[in-house]
Design a protein around this motif. Structure first.
Motif, PDB file in Angstrom:
ATOM      1  N   TYR A  33       0.840  -1.197   0.000  1.00  0.00           N
ATOM      2  CA  TYR A  33       0.000   0.000   0.000  1.00  0.00           C
ATOM      3  C   TYR A  33       0.875   1.246   0.000  1.00  0.00           C
ATOM      4  CZ  TYR A  33      -3.066  -3.450   2.319  1.00  0.00           C
ATOM      5  OH  TYR A  33      -3.777  -4.570   2.663  1.00  0.00           O
ATOM      6  N   TYR A  35       0.307   5.201   1.323  1.00  0.00           N
ATOM      7  CA  TYR A  35      -0.508   6.198   1.999  1.00  0.00           C
ATOM      8  C   TYR A  35       0.189   7.551   1.920  1.00  0.00           C
ATOM      9  CZ  TYR A  35      -3.554   2.778   4.334  1.00  0.00           C
ATOM     10  OH  TYR A  35      -4.478   1.804   4.610  1.00  0.00           O
ATOM     11  N   GLN A  37       0.328  11.177   3.992  1.00  0.00           N
ATOM     12  CA  GLN A  37      -0.056  11.817   5.252  1.00  0.00           C
ATOM     13  C   GLN A  37       0.469  13.238   5.275  1.00  0.00           C
ATOM     14  OE1 GLN A  37       1.475  10.100   8.884  1.00  0.00           O
ATOM     15  NE2 GLN A  37      -0.145  11.002  10.108  1.00  0.00           N
ATOM     16  N   GLN A  41      -2.835  15.602   9.594  1.00  0.00           N
ATOM     17  CA  GLN A  41      -3.973  14.939   8.966  1.00  0.00           C
ATOM     18  C   GLN A  41      -3.822  13.420   9.071  1.00  0.00           C
ATOM     19  OE1 GLN A  41      -5.115  16.297   5.064  1.00  0.00           O
ATOM     20  NE2 GLN A  41      -4.555  18.422   5.488  1.00  0.00           N
ATOM     21  N   ALA A  42      -4.896  12.733   8.783  1.00  0.00           N
ATOM     22  CA  ALA A  42      -4.877  11.279   8.815  1.00  0.00           C
ATOM     23  C   ALA A  42      -4.152  10.723   7.597  1.00  0.00           C
ATOM     24  CB  ALA A  42      -6.310  10.755   8.832  1.00  0.00           C
ATOM     25  N   PRO A  43      -3.469   9.598   7.741  1.00  0.00           N
ATOM     26  CA  PRO A  43      -2.940   8.918   6.554  1.00  0.00           C
ATOM     27  C   PRO A  43      -4.080   8.578   5.596  1.00  0.00           C
ATOM     28  CG  PRO A  43      -2.039   7.950   8.556  1.00  0.00           C
ATOM     29  CD  PRO A  43      -3.138   8.878   8.982  1.00  0.00           C
ATOM     30  N   LEU A  45      -5.140   6.556   2.031  1.00  0.00           N
ATOM     31  CA  LEU A  45      -4.719   5.534   1.078  1.00  0.00           C
ATOM     32  C   LEU A  45      -4.764   6.081  -0.345  1.00  0.00           C
ATOM     33  CD1 LEU A  45      -3.920   2.537   0.653  1.00  0.00           C
ATOM     34  CD2 LEU A  45      -6.368   2.053   0.362  1.00  0.00           C
ATOM     35  N   GLU A  57      -7.411   4.203  -5.557  1.00  0.00           N
ATOM     36  CA  GLU A  57      -8.535   4.841  -4.878  1.00  0.00           C
ATOM     37  C   GLU A  57      -9.149   5.874  -5.827  1.00  0.00           C
ATOM     38  OE1 GLU A  57      -9.763   3.939  -1.674  1.00  0.00           O
ATOM     39  OE2 GLU A  57      -8.457   2.304  -2.362  1.00  0.00           O
ATOM     40  N   VAL A  97      -5.497  -8.940   1.872  1.00  0.00           N
ATOM     41  CA  VAL A  97      -6.373  -7.807   2.208  1.00  0.00           C
ATOM     42  C   VAL A  97      -7.251  -8.112   3.401  1.00  0.00           C
ATOM     43  CG1 VAL A  97      -6.381  -6.718  -0.045  1.00  0.00           C
ATOM     44  CG2 VAL A  97      -8.035  -8.524   0.446  1.00  0.00           C
ATOM     45  N   ALA A  98      -7.356  -9.386   3.766  1.00  0.00           N
ATOM     46  CA  ALA A  98      -8.164  -9.727   4.932  1.00  0.00           C
ATOM     47  C   ALA A  98      -7.299 -10.032   6.146  1.00  0.00           C
ATOM     48  CB  ALA A  98      -9.058 -10.928   4.610  1.00  0.00           C
ATOM     49  N   ALA A  99      -6.022  -9.702   6.062  1.00  0.00           N
ATOM     50  CA  ALA A  99      -5.107 -10.073   7.144  1.00  0.00           C
ATOM     51  C   ALA A  99      -5.355  -9.264   8.404  1.00  0.00           C
ATOM     52  CB  ALA A  99      -3.671  -9.908   6.696  1.00  0.00           C
ATOM     53  N   GLY A 100      -5.814  -8.049   8.237  1.00  0.00           N
ATOM     54  CA  GLY A 100      -6.150  -7.244   9.396  1.00  0.00           C
ATOM     55  C   GLY A 100      -4.988  -6.583  10.088  1.00  0.00           C
ATOM     56  N   LEU A 102      -1.470  -4.304   9.189  1.00  0.00           N
ATOM     57  CA  LEU A 102      -0.548  -3.701   8.240  1.00  0.00           C
ATOM     58  C   LEU A 102       0.801  -3.471   8.896  1.00  0.00           C
ATOM     59  CD1 LEU A 102      -3.163  -3.271   6.611  1.00  0.00           C
ATOM     60  CD2 LEU A 102      -2.336  -0.996   6.036  1.00  0.00           C
ATOM     61  N   PHE A 104       4.040  -1.159   8.551  1.00  0.00           N
ATOM     62  CA  PHE A 104       4.409   0.107   7.923  1.00  0.00           C
ATOM     63  C   PHE A 104       5.917   0.287   7.877  1.00  0.00           C
ATOM     64  CE2 PHE A 104       0.585   2.601   7.231  1.00  0.00           C
ATOM     65  CZ  PHE A 104      -0.357   1.906   7.957  1.00  0.00           C
TER      66      PHE A 104
ATOM     67  N   PHE B  51     -12.274  -7.461  15.397  1.00  0.00           N
ATOM     68  CA  PHE B  51     -13.001  -7.949  14.231  1.00  0.00           C
ATOM     69  C   PHE B  51     -14.399  -8.409  14.631  1.00  0.00           C
ATOM     70  CE2 PHE B  51      -9.593  -6.974  11.888  1.00  0.00           C
ATOM     71  CZ  PHE B  51      -8.914  -7.922  11.152  1.00  0.00           C
ATOM     72  N   GLN B  99     -10.017  -5.067   4.697  1.00  0.00           N
ATOM     73  CA  GLN B  99      -9.227  -4.579   5.821  1.00  0.00           C
ATOM     74  C   GLN B  99      -8.066  -3.724   5.375  1.00  0.00           C
ATOM     75  OE1 GLN B  99     -10.600  -7.498   5.730  1.00  0.00           O
ATOM     76  NE2 GLN B  99     -11.218  -8.227   7.719  1.00  0.00           N
TER      77      GLN B  99
END
Lengths: 113, 114
Positions: A33, A35, A37, A41-43, A45, A57, A97-100, A102, A104, B51, B99
């Motif tokens: 990914y 991002y 920032q 401000q918020a990071p 994507l 995006e 993408v479902a790993a939950g 990240l 950095f 979750f 996610q």
């Protein structure tokens, strides 16, 4: 033993001069990914790669492009940087993408003169 | 569109004080919730995540967060902070199976006085 490495830590470029930021990972993760920032401000994507599939995006300007030549490396290209593109750019990875979770990198602080 | 609000920009506490950082999100569907921390000079790292299941989630270094669905909140807590907790804390939300597409709050800077 850094796992997500971003180079350089600080990058200075001139208005309108193309610049490339790099990111590498030793985790063998499928997803990478980028991002953006800005100060206080918020990071946000910009886009991500799932393996070789690029996912942009909707509100990412066309000025921002990305390349992922292999699993380990991912690049952020800013074709014509403007003053408003000065920001911290964060690279992150996840197993999928479902790993939950990240992972950095430390980020590249971009200045535009 | 989803959004995340963190109520405090900067919190200053003395060591041993209790901490609660607010986080509210706007999204009506199933969400996954995260708190990330960035220590000075270091990269963002995951502190804890929710979750499903028990709404009270325990993370590293004595932190916990409670998901209150009716309030769209996921506040971070620690009963007794230490100087080493000085950092910036980011709440983040993602929806469904995406996610990876985390929506971050603006962050709360925590300064702990020794």
């Amino acid at each position: 033993d850094a796992m997500v490495i971003q180079n350089p830590r600080y990058q200075v470029t001139q208005f309108g001069k193309p610049v490339t930021l790099s990111c590498s990972q030793t985790l063998n993760h499928n997803v990478m990914y980028w991002y953006q920032q800005k100060s206080s401000q918020a990071p946000k994507l910009l886009f991500h790669y799932y393996d070789k599939d690029f996912n942009n995006e909707a509100d990412t300007p066309d000025n921002f492009q990305s390349r992922r030549p292999n699993t380990s490396f991912c690049f952020l290209d800013i074709r014509s940087p403007g003053l408003g593109d000065a920001a911290m750019y964060l690279c992150a990875t996840s197993r999928d993408v479902a790993a939950g979770k990240l992972f950095f990198g430390s980020g590249t602080q971009l200045s535009v003169l | 569109a989803q959004s995340v609000s963190q109520h405090n920009h900067h919190v200053i506490l003395s060591e041993a004080a209790s901490l609660e950082l607010g986080c509210n999100y706007s999204y009506g569907g199933t969400v996954n919730l995260f708190w990330y921390v960035q220590y000075p000079g270091q990269h963002l790292q995951l502190l804890l995540k929710y979750f499903s299941g028990d709404p009270l989630v325990k993370g590293i270094k004595g932190f916990e967060a409670e998901f209150i669905k009716s309030k769209f909140s996921f506040n971070l807590r620690k009963p007794s902070v230490q100087w080493s907790d000085t950092a910036e804390y980011f709440c983040a939300v993602s929806s469904g199976g995406s996610q990876g597409n985390l929506i971050f709050g603006k962050g709360t800077k925590l300064s702990v006085k020794p």
